[in-house]
Design an enzyme around this catalytic site. Structure first.
Site, PDB file in Angstrom:
ATOM      1  N   LYS A  16      77.599  73.278  66.381  1.00 26.79           N
ATOM      2  CA  LYS A  16      77.786  72.204  67.359  1.00 26.79           C
ATOM      3  C   LYS A  16      76.635  71.207  67.260  1.00 26.79           C
ATOM      4  O   LYS A  16      76.824  69.998  67.343  1.00 26.79           O
ATOM      5  CB  LYS A  16      77.879  72.795  68.766  1.00 26.79           C
ATOM      6  CG  LYS A  16      78.200  71.763  69.857  1.00 26.79           C
ATOM      7  CD  LYS A  16      76.964  71.147  70.465  1.00 26.79           C
ATOM      8  CE  LYS A  16      77.340  70.161  71.570  1.00 26.79           C
ATOM      9  NZ  LYS A  16      76.148  69.454  72.108  1.00 26.79           N
ATOM     10  N   ASP A  48      87.613  59.286  62.494  1.00 25.28           N
ATOM     11  CA  ASP A  48      88.275  60.222  63.402  1.00 25.28           C
ATOM     12  C   ASP A  48      87.420  61.480  63.574  1.00 25.28           C
ATOM     13  O   ASP A  48      87.482  62.398  62.762  1.00 25.28           O
ATOM     14  CB  ASP A  48      89.651  60.576  62.827  1.00 25.28           C
ATOM     15  CG  ASP A  48      90.477  61.447  63.761  1.00 25.28           C
ATOM     16  OD1 ASP A  48      89.912  61.979  64.730  1.00 25.28           O
ATOM     17  OD2 ASP A  48      91.687  61.590  63.508  1.00 25.28           O
ATOM     18  N   GLU A  70      74.743  62.229  74.465  1.00 25.03           N
ATOM     19  CA  GLU A  70      73.900  63.394  74.744  1.00 25.03           C
ATOM     20  C   GLU A  70      72.418  63.080  74.563  1.00 25.03           C
ATOM     21  O   GLU A  70      72.001  62.545  73.533  1.00 25.03           O
ATOM     22  CB  GLU A  70      74.299  64.574  73.852  1.00 25.03           C
ATOM     23  CG  GLU A  70      73.543  65.841  74.213  1.00 25.03           C
ATOM     24  CD  GLU A  70      74.058  67.070  73.478  1.00 25.03           C
ATOM     25  OE1 GLU A  70      73.296  68.037  73.337  1.00 25.03           O
ATOM     26  OE2 GLU A  70      75.224  67.060  73.050  1.00 25.03           O
ATOM     27  N   HIS A 118      64.462  68.330  75.150  1.00 27.17           N
ATOM     28  CA  HIS A 118      65.750  67.953  75.709  1.00 27.17           C
ATOM     29  C   HIS A 118      65.600  67.473  77.151  1.00 27.17           C
ATOM     30  O   HIS A 118      66.179  66.448  77.533  1.00 27.17           O
ATOM     31  CB  HIS A 118      66.714  69.147  75.661  1.00 27.17           C
ATOM     32  CG  HIS A 118      68.071  68.839  76.191  1.00 27.17           C
ATOM     33  ND1 HIS A 118      69.009  68.143  75.466  1.00 27.17           N
ATOM     34  CD2 HIS A 118      68.654  69.117  77.374  1.00 27.17           C
ATOM     35  CE1 HIS A 118      70.119  68.011  76.168  1.00 27.17           C
ATOM     36  NE2 HIS A 118      69.922  68.595  77.340  1.00 27.17           N
TER      37      HIS A 118
END
Length: 438
Positions: free
Chosen positions: A280, A296, A85, A393
């Site tokens: 998130k 994991d 990302e 971004h």
């Protein structure tokens, strides 16, 4: 529709690709070439990757990045981050640079207990079951002695076994609720091996327990499995500084910045729609380190989000406040991580990532990973309450857009220069590319 295939797993990698190309891609040579081009030229290394999982046909690459300048408990770190990302690594690095001159990050492990359960049904007298469990509990421990001996040498093992009555939720449903310490290992295989043995011992002892009637002896094991919800495997990370040391502009003083920041976090504490996106963002930083170190990330995600809802409502994993003119920003999160076993000793880049971090033990890795999440959240909120999230971004996303349009190096150089002083939007990038090419 592709035909049913038998014995697919036994085909060679080349034959697997031929089957896929024939039945899904009209024998397109570009598809075959793409898959083969991502093979590693080192056959030994490729075989190692092939054997990580099943039906491997190629490799799927993610960027392996680093974020420098993290001052954690007085020691400087460069964090390995595996994520695709845009802006995540840049944001983490920016937050690290900001806090390194303000005392850095503080982190502490609060507890390291992990959980596993044997789920079973029993139809009979509850009092008898409790008496039976009390009697056989020592035998449950001794039944796994061959499994636990090496773990115990390292300071781990089975901590406790409890009998839990869950019949109010499902008829005749009970648990052996077991807690474990796995030291530097993630411990999934260790925990599951212990649980399966507990289940066998439970059934075996029940069949010969004299106080049980015949039907009470027939305990049915439903399943034996670890839990990825580890609310007692906790780490806390924080940053603090005087309010006056926070960012300030002509439009937003440090004090107003602090109040706005705290209010933004508070919204994530009361509004689940915001909390999900807020958390998130935290996991952007955490997952990147978890992936880079061979842990994991699915388990970490599931456990973190369950913890965010532990009070009956999903909310922020971070907290911000002002106390005695000190701005305090912190995170408390469950992180069941390991630095031995699994990919940690197999994947070359995982080994490199752990070396980069100074070969940390599990507790140190928990601290580092929690800090990555806190840094990411700080950077995100900082953008949200000042310039907005899209400015930074989209600038990071610019290269992805240029690559979608197969921009040449000359075109990239021109457009990167242009967008240094202009807002990046997808439509404007397209417009500028078309102007150049015209």
């Amino acid at each position: 529709m592709a035909p049913v295939v038998s014995g697919f797993s036994k085909l060679s990698k080349t034959d697997k690709i031929k089957w896929l190309a024939e039945h899904h891609f009209n024998n397109d040579q570009n598809t075959i070439d793409t898959l083969v081009n991502y093979w590693n030229s080192d056959n030994g290394l490729q075989q190692l990757h092939d054997e990580f999982t099943e039906n491997t046909i190629s490799n799927y690459y993610l960027p392996f990045s680093v974020a420098p300048n993290f001052l954690i408990n007085g020691k400087r770190y460069t964090l390995p981050m595996t994520i695709e990302e845009s802006s995540v690594v840049a944001a983490a690095s920016k937050a690290a640079k900001f806090w390194q001159t303000r005392g850095g990050f503080k982190a502490e492990v609060l507890s390291t207990t992990k959980v596993g359960q044997v789920h079973f049904t029993y139809t009979g007298d509850l009092k008898k079951l409790h008496q039976f469990f009390t009697k056989i509990k020592p035998r449950l421990f001794t039944s796994v002695s061959s499994i636990t001996q090496n773990m115990e040498k390292r300071g781990g093992g089975v901590k406790d076994i409890e009998l839990k009555n869950k019949t109010s939720e499902i008829d005749n449903y009970y648990q052996l609720h077991c807690t474990f310490e796995t030291v530097d290992a993630m411990g999934a295989n260790f925990i599951n091996s212990c649980l399966e043995q507990f289940a066998k011992t439970l059934q075996f002892e029940a069949k010969k327990y004299d106080d049980f009637s015949n039907h009470e002896k027939e305990i049915e094991i439903i399943m034996s499995i670890l839990s990825n919800y580890v609310p007692q495997c906790l780490v806390k990370a924080s940053v603090t500084c005087k309010v006056e040391e926070l960012p300030s502009t002509s439009l937003l003083s440090s004090h107003l910045y602090a109040k706005k920041f705290i209010r933004a976090v508070r919204i994530a504490e009361v509004e689940p729609y915001r909390a999900v996106t807020h958390n998130k963002g935290i996991m952007n930083g955490i997952d990147a380190v978890v992936l880079a170190t061979g842990n994991d990330f699915r388990a970490i995600e599931a456990g973190a989000h369950a913890y965010a809802a532990k009070d009956g409502k999903y909310k922020s994993l971070t907290h911000a406040e002002i106390k005695d003119n000190q701005f305090i920003f912190s995170i408390e999160i469950p992180l069941a991580l390991g630095t031995v076993g699994g990919l940690t000793s197999l994947h070359p880049l995982v080994k490199l990532a752990l070396q980069l971090l100074g070969k940390p033990d599990a507790k140190k890795l928990m601290k580092i990973t929690a800090v990555a999440g806190l840094a990411q959240n700080f950077a995100a909120i900082n953008s949200l309450i000042t310039t907005g999230i899209q400015q930074g971004h989209m600038k990071m996303h610019l290269m992805n857009i240029l690559n979608q349009f197969k921009a040449t190096n000359t075109e990239k150089e021109h457009l990167i220069k242009y967008f240094k002083t202009n807002a990046v939007t997808h439509s404007d990038v397209v417009t500028q590319i078309e102007k150049l090419r015209a």
